[in-house]
Design a protein around this motif. Structure first.
Motif, PDB file in Angstrom:
ATOM      1  N   VAL A 147       0.768  -1.058  -0.062  1.00 64.09           N
ATOM      2  CA  VAL A 147      -0.172  -0.006   0.142  1.00 64.09           C
ATOM      3  C   VAL A 147       0.971   1.230  -0.033  1.00 64.09           C
ATOM      4  O   VAL A 147       0.484   2.145  -0.733  1.00 64.09           O
ATOM      5  CB  VAL A 147      -1.026   0.075   1.245  1.00 64.09           C
ATOM      6  N   GLN A 148       2.156   1.297   0.736  1.00 64.94           N
ATOM      7  CA  GLN A 148       2.854   2.278   0.906  1.00 64.94           C
ATOM      8  C   GLN A 148       3.546   2.453  -0.732  1.00 64.94           C
ATOM      9  O   GLN A 148       3.567   3.725  -1.023  1.00 64.94           O
ATOM     10  CB  GLN A 148       3.864   2.085   1.792  1.00 64.94           C
ATOM     11  N   SER A 149       3.939   1.567  -1.308  1.00 61.48           N
ATOM     12  CA  SER A 149       4.439   1.854  -2.535  1.00 61.48           C
ATOM     13  C   SER A 149       3.331   2.231  -3.395  1.00 61.48           C
ATOM     14  O   SER A 149       3.897   3.229  -4.492  1.00 61.48           O
ATOM     15  CB  SER A 149       4.849   0.354  -2.823  1.00 61.48           C
ATOM     16  N   LEU A 150       2.120   1.712  -3.622  1.00 56.80           N
ATOM     17  CA  LEU A 150       1.232   2.397  -4.534  1.00 56.80           C
ATOM     18  C   LEU A 150       0.781   3.758  -4.080  1.00 56.80           C
ATOM     19  O   LEU A 150       0.817   4.543  -4.996  1.00 56.80           O
ATOM     20  CB  LEU A 150      -0.184   1.464  -3.906  1.00 56.80           C
ATOM     21  N   LEU A 151       0.789   4.290  -2.881  1.00 59.09           N
ATOM     22  CA  LEU A 151       0.478   5.439  -2.441  1.00 59.09           C
ATOM     23  C   LEU A 151       1.919   6.402  -3.090  1.00 59.09           C
ATOM     24  O   LEU A 151       1.426   7.679  -3.409  1.00 59.09           O
ATOM     25  CB  LEU A 151       0.526   5.948  -1.005  1.00 59.09           C
ATOM     26  N   GLU A 152       2.891   5.836  -3.140  1.00 59.10           N
ATOM     27  CA  GLU A 152       3.921   6.679  -3.885  1.00 59.10           C
ATOM     28  C   GLU A 152       3.980   6.822  -5.177  1.00 59.10           C
ATOM     29  O   GLU A 152       4.796   7.552  -5.820  1.00 59.10           O
ATOM     30  CB  GLU A 152       5.246   6.006  -3.226  1.00 59.10           C
ATOM     31  N   GLN A 153       3.091   6.211  -6.093  1.00 54.27           N
ATOM     32  CA  GLN A 153       3.011   6.200  -7.212  1.00 54.27           C
ATOM     33  C   GLN A 153       1.460   6.411  -7.666  1.00 54.27           C
ATOM     34  O   GLN A 153       0.757   5.390  -7.950  1.00 54.27           O
ATOM     35  CB  GLN A 153       3.591   4.922  -8.097  1.00 54.27           C
ATOM     36  N   PRO A 154       1.057   7.553  -7.814  1.00 56.41           N
ATOM     37  CA  PRO A 154      -0.274   7.763  -8.257  1.00 56.41           C
ATOM     38  C   PRO A 154      -0.620   7.202  -9.454  1.00 56.41           C
ATOM     39  O   PRO A 154      -1.876   6.938  -9.233  1.00 56.41           O
ATOM     40  CB  PRO A 154      -0.118   9.483  -8.241  1.00 56.41           C
ATOM     41  N   GLU A 155       0.161   7.062 -10.444  1.00 59.01           N
ATOM     42  CA  GLU A 155      -0.042   6.490 -11.564  1.00 59.01           C
ATOM     43  C   GLU A 155      -0.650   5.009 -11.530  1.00 59.01           C
ATOM     44  O   GLU A 155      -1.514   4.514 -12.123  1.00 59.01           O
ATOM     45  CB  GLU A 155       0.966   6.605 -12.740  1.00 59.01           C
ATOM     46  N   SER A 156       0.269   4.295 -10.557  1.00 60.12           N
ATOM     47  CA  SER A 156      -0.363   3.072 -10.307  1.00 60.12           C
ATOM     48  C   SER A 156      -1.756   2.877  -9.720  1.00 60.12           C
ATOM     49  O   SER A 156      -2.187   1.750  -9.892  1.00 60.12           O
ATOM     50  CB  SER A 156       0.804   2.467  -9.500  1.00 60.12           C
ATOM     51  N   LEU A 157      -2.067   3.820  -8.691  1.00 63.49           N
ATOM     52  CA  LEU A 157      -3.292   3.887  -8.117  1.00 63.49           C
ATOM     53  C   LEU A 157      -4.473   4.075  -9.227  1.00 63.49           C
ATOM     54  O   LEU A 157      -5.341   3.522  -9.202  1.00 63.49           O
ATOM     55  CB  LEU A 157      -3.211   4.779  -6.870  1.00 63.49           C
ATOM     56  N   ALA A 158      -4.035   4.935 -10.278  1.00 59.37           N
ATOM     57  CA  ALA A 158      -5.116   5.237 -11.244  1.00 59.37           C
ATOM     58  C   ALA A 158      -5.165   3.886 -11.984  1.00 59.37           C
ATOM     59  O   ALA A 158      -6.401   3.418 -12.446  1.00 59.37           O
ATOM     60  CB  ALA A 158      -4.558   6.341 -12.208  1.00 59.37           C
ATOM     61  N   LEU A 159      -4.189   3.195 -12.296  1.00 61.82           N
ATOM     62  CA  LEU A 159      -4.385   1.916 -13.059  1.00 61.82           C
ATOM     63  C   LEU A 159      -4.985   0.906 -12.250  1.00 61.82           C
ATOM     64  O   LEU A 159      -5.646   0.120 -12.882  1.00 61.82           O
ATOM     65  CB  LEU A 159      -2.786   1.421 -13.443  1.00 61.82           C
ATOM     66  N   LEU A 160      -4.567   0.851 -10.927  1.00 64.10           N
ATOM     67  CA  LEU A 160      -5.513  -0.089  -9.884  1.00 64.10           C
ATOM     68  C   LEU A 160      -6.924   0.062 -10.174  1.00 64.10           C
ATOM     69  O   LEU A 160      -7.779  -0.728 -10.354  1.00 64.10           O
ATOM     70  CB  LEU A 160      -5.187   0.186  -8.486  1.00 64.10           C
ATOM     71  N   ALA A 161      -7.347   1.376  -9.926  1.00 65.57           N
ATOM     72  CA  ALA A 161      -8.844   1.640 -10.055  1.00 65.57           C
ATOM     73  C   ALA A 161      -9.448   1.238 -11.507  1.00 65.57           C
ATOM     74  O   ALA A 161     -10.457   0.754 -11.924  1.00 65.57           O
ATOM     75  CB  ALA A 161      -9.203   3.355  -9.736  1.00 65.57           C
ATOM     76  N   CYS A 162      -8.434   1.488 -12.582  1.00 66.94           N
ATOM     77  CA  CYS A 162      -8.831   1.256 -13.913  1.00 66.94           C
ATOM     78  C   CYS A 162      -9.277  -0.174 -14.086  1.00 66.94           C
ATOM     79  O   CYS A 162     -10.201  -0.892 -14.702  1.00 66.94           O
ATOM     80  CB  CYS A 162      -8.013   1.637 -14.951  1.00 66.94           C
ATOM     81  N   LEU A 163      -8.320  -0.946 -13.548  1.00 63.34           N
ATOM     82  CA  LEU A 163      -8.224  -2.596 -13.977  1.00 63.34           C
ATOM     83  C   LEU A 163      -9.034  -3.251 -13.013  1.00 63.34           C
ATOM     84  O   LEU A 163      -9.559  -4.380 -13.501  1.00 63.34           O
ATOM     85  CB  LEU A 163      -6.600  -3.274 -13.637  1.00 63.34           C
ATOM     86  N   ASP A 164      -9.442  -2.495 -12.010  1.00 64.29           N
ATOM     87  CA  ASP A 164     -10.291  -3.171 -10.825  1.00 64.29           C
ATOM     88  C   ASP A 164     -11.791  -2.729 -11.400  1.00 64.29           C
ATOM     89  O   ASP A 164     -12.878  -3.394 -10.759  1.00 64.29           O
ATOM     90  CB  ASP A 164     -10.332  -2.325  -9.534  1.00 64.29           C
ATOM     91  N   GLY A 165     -12.065  -1.896 -12.596  1.00 62.77           N
ATOM     92  CA  GLY A 165     -13.357  -1.597 -12.712  1.00 62.77           C
ATOM     93  C   GLY A 165     -14.081  -0.634 -11.815  1.00 62.77           C
ATOM     94  O   GLY A 165     -15.209  -0.555 -11.726  1.00 62.77           O
ATOM     95  N   GLY A 166     -13.075   0.309 -11.231  1.00 62.60           N
ATOM     96  CA  GLY A 166     -13.746   1.105  -9.881  1.00 62.60           C
ATOM     97  C   GLY A 166     -14.362   2.108 -10.670  1.00 62.60           C
ATOM     98  O   GLY A 166     -15.251   2.521  -9.942  1.00 62.60           O
ATOM     99  N   ASN A 167     -14.261   2.581 -11.834  1.00 65.54           N
ATOM    100  CA  ASN A 167     -15.268   3.439 -12.556  1.00 65.54           C
ATOM    101  C   ASN A 167     -16.247   2.920 -13.470  1.00 65.54           C
ATOM    102  O   ASN A 167     -16.626   3.659 -14.317  1.00 65.54           O
ATOM    103  CB  ASN A 167     -14.386   4.525 -13.184  1.00 65.54           C
ATOM    104  N   ALA A 168     -16.585   1.548 -13.415  1.00 63.12           N
ATOM    105  CA  ALA A 168     -17.361   0.943 -14.226  1.00 63.12           C
ATOM    106  C   ALA A 168     -18.813   1.493 -14.368  1.00 63.12           C
ATOM    107  O   ALA A 168     -19.361   1.491 -15.347  1.00 63.12           O
ATOM    108  CB  ALA A 168     -17.483  -0.722 -14.156  1.00 63.12           C
ATOM    109  N   ASP A 169     -19.185   1.940 -13.282  1.00 59.36           N
ATOM    110  CA  ASP A 169     -20.341   2.686 -13.039  1.00 59.36           C
ATOM    111  C   ASP A 169     -20.556   3.968 -13.779  1.00 59.36           C
ATOM    112  O   ASP A 169     -21.603   4.513 -14.158  1.00 59.36           O
ATOM    113  CB  ASP A 169     -20.994   2.710 -11.705  1.00 59.36           C
ATOM    114  N   ARG A 170     -19.368   4.405 -14.335  1.00 58.77           N
ATOM    115  CA  ARG A 170     -19.632   5.986 -15.053  1.00 58.77           C
ATOM    116  C   ARG A 170     -18.789   5.802 -15.987  1.00 58.77           C
ATOM    117  O   ARG A 170     -18.692   6.842 -16.851  1.00 58.77           O
ATOM    118  CB  ARG A 170     -18.844   6.759 -13.908  1.00 58.77           C
TER     119      ARG A 170
END
Length: 347
Positions: A99-122
């Motif tokens: 989690v610490q590594s992810l927080l240090e890389q905003p792009e990786s978090l955006a990718l996490l949300a994308c791959l996880d379908g976090g914005n699928a409803d929108r």
């Protein structure tokens, strides 16, 4: 999803982060329990601070939350962190280093949300593909294996059609092993209980530079100010921290004798004393001491804070902290304080 970061089957309430004491504006924020000091800690990749312990326990024990997080022991240990995406309101649990590594890389978090379908409803499938294309076009994404867990890296490779991804596994595991979590400098050894003033307050900030700035603040060390006897107004400070050279800032309104003990390996670059009444330092030698007490020098750096937070003292906090950061050209690493203190430790 990686087995190191799991999405929970619950959605966060719109006020969750505020209830837990987070006042920042980052999209992603994580919480963990720090058992050494019995304190909830929040982190958004830029700042680290303390949270609301009671709200954390109430949240974890809720009927909808408890079954989803029980196995992670979030209320007692620090192995796992809770991660929130404030836009999608998705909640995740992951191992601290990940989690610490992810927080240090905003792009990786955006990718996490994308791959996880976090914005699928929108988002439509076409928008999802455009988002992924934009993310993978950035140079930093080509180096995400420095921070991403294997599951996410493999998903990225699959989306790009690069290959099997088998070569990623050792590199990712090695990088994750090399990542070391920031060790809290706050110690449970602080004593603020004399005279009913058991009001210990703390803040954990940045440790990204080549030195650290630690501030300890009290109003007084003893309630008896009639004879101004410094020997009866002593505060013990134990410095154990060996990460980097530190600048030690000490602040009090009433007279205090600051007795410093530096453990072997701890390097104190200098000591800065801020006070209204006379302040003295003992226990160390060969360390530059800058005294700013109105009674002795006619000036002081800033107000005499002993509590951190969004209260009436917050203005005082920013005044002294800002000036210390400007003088020393480094961000505050930690603050500890209480109205009446007797001993503190920087570990």
């Amino acid at each position: 999803m990686s087995n190191l970061v799991q999405r929970l089957e619950i959605t966060a309430h719109p006020q969750l982060e505020k209830s837990l004491g987070y006042r920042g504006d980052s999209r992603w924020v994580a919480w963990r329990w720090e058992p050494d000091i019995d304190q909830l800690i929040s982190s958004d990749g830029k700042t680290v601070g303390t949270g609301n312990n009671m709200a954390w326990l109430v949240f974890l024990q809720h009927d909808l939350v408890d079954p989803a997080v029980q196995e992670y022991n979030l209320g007692e240990g620090d192995r796992y962190w809770l991660l929130l995406d404030t836009e999608t309101r998705n909640l995740y649990v992951g191992e601290g280093k990940t989690v610490q590594s992810l927080l240090e890389q905003p792009e990786s978090l955006a990718l996490l949300a994308c791959l996880d379908g976090g914005n699928a409803d929108r988002q439509t499938g076409e928008t999802w593909q455009e988002t992924l294309s934009q993310l993978t076009a950035k140079p930093v994404v080509r180096h995400l294996t420095n921070a991403l867990p294997f599951g996410i890296a493999a998903a990225l490779i699959g989306a790009l059609g690069v290959g099997t991804g088998l070569w990623v596994v050792p590199a990712v595991q090695q990088k994750l092993a090399e990542k070391t979590a920031f060790i809290s400098p706050i110690s449970s050894a602080a004593n603020c209980g004399l005279g009913g003033s058991d009001d210990f307050s703390a803040y954990i900030g940045s440790s990204s530079g080549n030195k650290e700035l630690h501030l300890i603040g009290v109003y007084e060390a003893n309630a008896d100010h009639k004879n101004r006897d410094l020997s009866k107004s002593a505060i013990q400070i134990k410095v154990e921290r060996r990460n980097k050279p530190i600048i030690l800032a000490l602040s009090a309104y009433e007279p205090v004798q600051w007795n410093i003990t530096a453990e072997p390996g701890a390097v104190i670059e200098k000591i800065i004393v801020n006070g209204y009444n006379n302040q003295t330092v003992s226990g160390v030698s060969g360390i530059p001491i800058e005294e700013h007490s109105y009674e002795e020098t006619g000036n002081y750096i800033g107000d005499f804070i002993y509590k951190w937070g969004a209260t009436a003292e917050s203005t005082n906090t920013s005044s002294l902290v800002t000036k210390l950061e400007q003088i020393n050209r480094t961000s505050l690493t930690s603050f500890q304080g209480c109205y009446r203190g007797t001993n503190f430790a920087i570990k």
